[in-house]
Scaffold this active site. Structure first.
Site, PDB file in Angstrom:
ATOM      1  N   GLY A  54     -87.730 -72.445 -50.453  1.00  0.00           N
ATOM      2  CA  GLY A  54     -88.427 -71.548 -49.539  1.00  0.00           C
ATOM      3  C   GLY A  54     -87.695 -70.219 -49.418  1.00  0.00           C
ATOM      4  N   ARG A  55     -87.981 -69.543 -48.319  1.00  0.00           N
ATOM      5  CA  ARG A  55     -87.501 -68.169 -48.137  1.00  0.00           C
ATOM      6  C   ARG A  55     -85.978 -68.085 -48.140  1.00  0.00           C
ATOM      7  NH1 ARG A  55     -90.902 -67.033 -44.265  1.00  0.00           N
ATOM      8  NH2 ARG A  55     -92.252 -65.421 -45.112  1.00  0.00           N
ATOM      9  N   ILE A  56     -85.338 -68.973 -47.369  1.00  0.00           N
ATOM     10  CA  ILE A  56     -83.875 -68.882 -47.235  1.00  0.00           C
ATOM     11  C   ILE A  56     -83.205 -69.308 -48.538  1.00  0.00           C
ATOM     12  CG2 ILE A  56     -81.857 -69.793 -46.004  1.00  0.00           C
ATOM     13  CD1 ILE A  56     -83.657 -69.994 -43.482  1.00  0.00           C
ATOM     14  N   HIS A  64     -73.854 -73.349 -35.525  1.00  0.00           N
ATOM     15  CA  HIS A  64     -75.268 -72.949 -35.658  1.00  0.00           C
ATOM     16  C   HIS A  64     -75.379 -71.420 -35.494  1.00  0.00           C
ATOM     17  CE1 HIS A  64     -79.608 -74.561 -35.385  1.00  0.00           C
ATOM     18  NE2 HIS A  64     -79.594 -73.371 -35.930  1.00  0.00           N
ATOM     19  N   ALA A  65     -74.590 -70.740 -36.309  1.00  0.00           N
ATOM     20  CA  ALA A  65     -74.475 -69.283 -36.216  1.00  0.00           C
ATOM     21  C   ALA A  65     -75.314 -68.586 -37.277  1.00  0.00           C
ATOM     22  CB  ALA A  65     -73.008 -68.884 -36.383  1.00  0.00           C
ATOM     23  N   ARG A  76     -80.719 -78.142 -41.066  1.00  0.00           N
ATOM     24  CA  ARG A  76     -80.702 -78.872 -39.804  1.00  0.00           C
ATOM     25  C   ARG A  76     -79.750 -80.056 -39.959  1.00  0.00           C
ATOM     26  NH1 ARG A  76     -82.276 -75.046 -37.722  1.00  0.00           N
ATOM     27  NH2 ARG A  76     -84.217 -74.654 -36.617  1.00  0.00           N
ATOM     28  N   GLU A  91     -75.722 -81.204 -31.377  1.00  0.00           N
ATOM     29  CA  GLU A  91     -75.272 -79.836 -31.102  1.00  0.00           C
ATOM     30  C   GLU A  91     -75.242 -79.624 -29.599  1.00  0.00           C
ATOM     31  OE1 GLU A  91     -77.578 -76.978 -33.343  1.00  0.00           O
ATOM     32  OE2 GLU A  91     -76.904 -77.793 -35.243  1.00  0.00           O
TER      33      GLU A  91
END
Ligand SMILES: NC(=O)c1ccc[n+]([C@@H]2O[C@H](COP(=O)([O-])OP(=O)(O)OC[C@H]3O[C@@H](n4cnc5c(N)ncnc54)[C@H](O)[C@@H]3O)[C@@H](O)[C@H]2O)c1
Length: 322
Positions: free
Chosen positions: A153-155, A283-284, A235, A264
């Site tokens: 996908g995009r990432i 989760h930065a 995730r 988290e």
């Protein structure tokens, strides 16, 4: 004057949102932090547009908001919005699917390089007065190492392009592509098992859903090269953490770079924090000042464009515009 109502947000003051609404000549309000359907119903009666982060936008909410023309999400996930009910009523549903793909793909590359060049370990050693390289040996030349993206996908594609720029050879796998294909941006597609077997870096970019929960389990880890590194900016639940911890302890794989966790915030005494072959970030991945600006302003822009009678930049049910 048309009215935009923000029903929930954990993104702080709404000055940026107000600035955008005012440019369009619309009013904007954030009456309260809504959590339940009843909360939302109590604030949307005369709204023309709803901007939402996590609060429910259900059929009952839409029944109570007869003027609404658009429901606009802060971010990507629209699971709290009844899209079918919106579409039936001709209400546009918008989101911001791409506000952080540059940042998350940069994070994947940062974690990859931190491990492939030993940056974090060397930093710790030099502070202890150790100017040697033994703590990171053996490291290998990046040119020619294989960077495998799970998900195309995009990432993933942004990460793949950046990895290629550094010298990695790139491969990818995705349920939407046949192994043997080549993506339009030139990534050879292989099966999941082939990717695990061939990659020096396995970088995860799939959503968490039934088919991807614990995708990286004992069986997957056993197919990875002993020198491989796992990168997770997707995730936490995509990885079986307990099994990963064992694999890292036993040096079954060389290391892991993790931005996301099954729990988290990651508990301070979590077994991952005791391992020297992991690099951890909280989760930065999504964060930069620029991505936060887009996250706050684009939902209001999308809503305002619909209210102005134009097509917004992002819409999930474009059929309502025709
Ligand atoms: N770390 C962060 O701060 C951060 C920020 C934003 C997004 N994310 C995560 O990154 C993930 C990827 O984002 P994106 O924008 O690239 O999503 P995207 O929707 O563009 O791409 C996801 C891809 O995964 C593929 N896929 C789904 N199930 C698969 C499976 N079982 N095996 C292989 N491929 C599969 C899909 O076909 C799709 O091409 C998001 O789902 C989100 O969980 C993390």
């Amino acid at each position: 004057m048309k009215k935009i109502v923000i029903i929930d947000s954990n993104l702080g003051a709404i000055d940026l949102e107000r600035g955008i609404a005012e440019q369009y000549g619309f009013s904007i309000e954030f009456p309260k932090q809504c959590k339940t359907e009843e909360d939302v119903i109590s604030v949307v009666k005369d709204a023309d547009a709803i901007v939402v982060q996590y609060a429910p936008v259900t059929r009952k909410v839409l029944d109570a908001a007869p003027n609404v023309k658009v429901v606009s999400e802060y971010g990507v996930g629209v699971d709290s919005i009844d899209i079918a009910a919106c579409t039936e009523r001709g209400i546009a549903v918008c989101n911001v699917p791409d506000y952080s793909y540059q940042e998350v793909s940069d994070q994947a590359i940062a974690l990859t390089l931190a491990l492939d060049r030993g940056v974090v370990v060397l930093d710790k050693e030099i502070r202890k007065g150790n100017y040697g390289l033994s703590a990171v040996k053996p490291l290998h030349r990046i040119a020619g190492r294989v960077f495998g993206v799970v998900g195309l996908g995009r990432i993933a594609r942004a990460a793949a392009q950046k990895a290629r720029g550094i010298g990695y050879q790139v491969i990818g796998t995705d349920i939407a592509f046949e192994p043997g294909a080549i993506t339009d941006d030139g990534i050879p597609v292989v099966s999941f098992d082939e990717l695990l077997a061939q990659s020096d870096i396995v970088s995860l970019h799939v959503p968490l859903m039934a088919g991807t929960k614990h995708l990286i389990n004992a069986a997957a880890l056993s197919k990875m090269k002993p020198d491989a590194v796992l990168i997770n900016t997707a995730r936490g639940g995509v990885v079986d953490t307990e099994t990963l911890v064992e694999a890292l302890k036993n040096r079954q794989i060389r290391g892991a770079g993790l931005d996301v966790f099954e729990t988290e915030p990651l508990p301070k005494d979590h077994p991952l924090t005791a391992l020297d072959n992991v690099v951890l970030t909280p989760h930065a991945g999504y964060y930069s000042e620029e991505s936060l600006y887009e996250l706050k302003t684009r939902p209001v822009e999308n809503a305002a464009e619909v209210l102005a009678g134009r097509a917004p930049r992002n819409i999930l049910n474009p059929q309502v515009l025709t």
